[in-house]
Design a protein around this motif. Structure first.
Motif, mmCIF file in Angstrom:
data_model
loop_
_atom_site.group_PDB
_atom_site.id
_atom_site.type_symbol
_atom_site.label_atom_id
_atom_site.label_comp_id
_atom_site.label_asym_id
_atom_site.label_seq_id
_atom_site.Cartn_x
_atom_site.Cartn_y
_atom_site.Cartn_z
ATOM 1 N N SER A 63 -2.942 0.207 -6.662
ATOM 2 C CA SER A 63 -2.395 0.929 -5.236
ATOM 3 C C SER A 63 -3.094 0.299 -4.383
ATOM 4 O O SER A 63 -2.393 0.207 -3.070
ATOM 5 N N THR A 64 -4.603 0.397 -4.362
ATOM 6 C CA THR A 64 -5.514 -0.232 -3.344
ATOM 7 C C THR A 64 -5.047 -1.631 -3.263
ATOM 8 O O THR A 64 -5.068 -2.063 -1.804
ATOM 9 N N TYR A 65 -4.927 -2.368 -4.171
ATOM 10 C CA TYR A 65 -4.660 -3.889 -3.891
ATOM 11 C C TYR A 65 -3.214 -3.983 -3.135
ATOM 12 O O TYR A 65 -3.173 -4.599 -2.165
ATOM 13 N N VAL A 66 -2.064 -2.987 -3.564
ATOM 14 C CA VAL A 66 -0.844 -3.142 -2.790
ATOM 15 C C VAL A 66 -1.006 -2.801 -1.434
ATOM 16 O O VAL A 66 -0.682 -3.246 -0.492
ATOM 17 N N LEU B 187 1.441 -5.998 -12.960
ATOM 18 C CA LEU B 187 0.854 -4.904 -12.502
ATOM 19 C C LEU B 187 1.844 -3.745 -12.359
ATOM 20 O O LEU B 187 1.249 -2.441 -12.551
ATOM 21 N N ALA B 188 3.217 -4.064 -12.138
ATOM 22 C CA ALA B 188 4.153 -2.613 -12.305
ATOM 23 C C ALA B 188 4.102 -2.196 -13.675
ATOM 24 O O ALA B 188 3.971 -0.725 -13.669
ATOM 25 N N ALA C 161 1.980 -8.244 -4.314
ATOM 26 C CA ALA C 161 1.882 -6.831 -3.848
ATOM 27 C C ALA C 161 3.137 -6.098 -3.284
ATOM 28 O O ALA C 161 3.520 -5.063 -3.608
ATOM 29 N N TYR C 162 4.109 -6.816 -2.758
ATOM 30 C CA TYR C 162 5.641 -6.458 -2.532
ATOM 31 C C TYR C 162 6.254 -6.080 -3.616
ATOM 32 O O TYR C 162 6.850 -5.014 -3.866
ATOM 33 N N LEU C 163 6.059 -6.951 -4.659
ATOM 34 C CA LEU C 163 7.050 -6.907 -5.744
ATOM 35 C C LEU C 163 6.464 -5.778 -6.787
ATOM 36 O O LEU C 163 7.355 -5.471 -7.579
#
Length: 194
Positions: free
Chosen positions: A34-37, A18-19, A80-82
Motif C-alpha cells: 500500500s505504501t508503494y502504491v 503484488l495484487a 502501482a495503478y494496476l
C-alpha cells in the motif's frame, strides 16, 4: 507504441504479482504494498521520470540510458495503478466460485490459476482499457528526457520548421487514432469475454 507495450507488460506483471501477494498476505506485507502504491500514485509521473533519470544515478552507482530509465519508471508507475485494478478484481471474484474450486479438490494455486485469474480478468477489462490508454498517452512525457518517441519527434520537427500548428495537429490525430485503436481492440476483447 514500443515504450507503451513494454511498460504496460512489465507494469501488468508487477501489478498482478503484488495484487496476488496483497490479497493473501498479512498486515505488514499489505502495508508495504500500500505504501508503494500510494507513493507512486500521489507523485506526478513527470517528477518520477526526473527522479529516476537524474536523481537515482547520483545515489546508486548505476548507469542506464534515457529509454531504459523511462521504461522502468513507467513500469513502476503502471504497476502501482494496476495493483489496485487487479486487487479489486481478485476481491470481486464470487466466493461461490472459490468454494466450488475447493469442493472439486483444487489446490490454492489451481484455484488461483483456473478460477480467480480468469474471473478477475473478465471483471477488470473495462478498468484495464482506461488504464492502458492513459499509460499510452503518458509515453509523451518521455520527451522531457529526450527519449525518441512521438512527442519528441514533433518537437524535433517543430524546432526545425517552426510549423507549430501543423506539427501538433498531426501529432494529436496520431494520438487520437492510436488511442481509439487500443480502445477498440480492448472493447472487442471485453465482448469476447463477456
Amino acid at each position: 507504441l514500443e515504450l507503451a507495450v513494454i511498460a504496460i507488460l512489465m507494469g501488468a506483471v508487477i501489478g498482478l504479482v503484488l495484487a496476488v501477494i496483497y490479497v493473501s498476505a498479512g498486515r505488514v506485507v499489505r502495508t508495504i504494498i500500500s505504501t508503494y502504491v500510494e507513493f507512486i500514485r500521489n507523485v506526478p509521473l513527470l517528477l518520477l521520470v526526473y527522479l529516476v533519470f537524474y536523481g537515482l544515478p547520483t545515489v546508486v552507482p548505476i548507469a542506464y540510458d534515457a529509454p531504459t530509465s523511462f521504461i522502468a519508471t513507467l513500469s513502476l508507475y503502471s504497476g502501482a495503478y494496476l495493483v489496485e485494478v487487479f486487487r479489486s478484481g481478485l476481491d470481486a471474484v464470487p466466493k461461490g466460485l472459490l468454494d466450488a474450486g475447493k469442493a472439486m479438490g483444487l489446490t490454492p494455486w489451481q484455484r488461483l490459476l483456473y478460477v480467480r485469474l480468469p474471473t478477475m480478468t473478465r471483471i477488470t477489462l473495462p478498468a484495464l482499457s482506461n488504464t492502458f490508454i492513459s499509460l499510452f498517452k503518458d509515453t509523451s512525457i518521455a520527451s522531457v528526457i529526450a527519449v525518441p518517441e512521438l512527442t519528441w519527434g514533433a518537437q524535433w520537427i517543430n524546432n526545425r520548421t517552426f510549423r507549430i500548428v501543423e506539427v501538433y495537429a498531426v501529432t494529436t490525430v496520431i494520438y487520437l487514432v492510436t488511442g481509439y485503436a487500443i480502445l477498440f481492440g480492448l472493447r472487442m476483447l471485453e465482448r469476447r469475454f463477456r
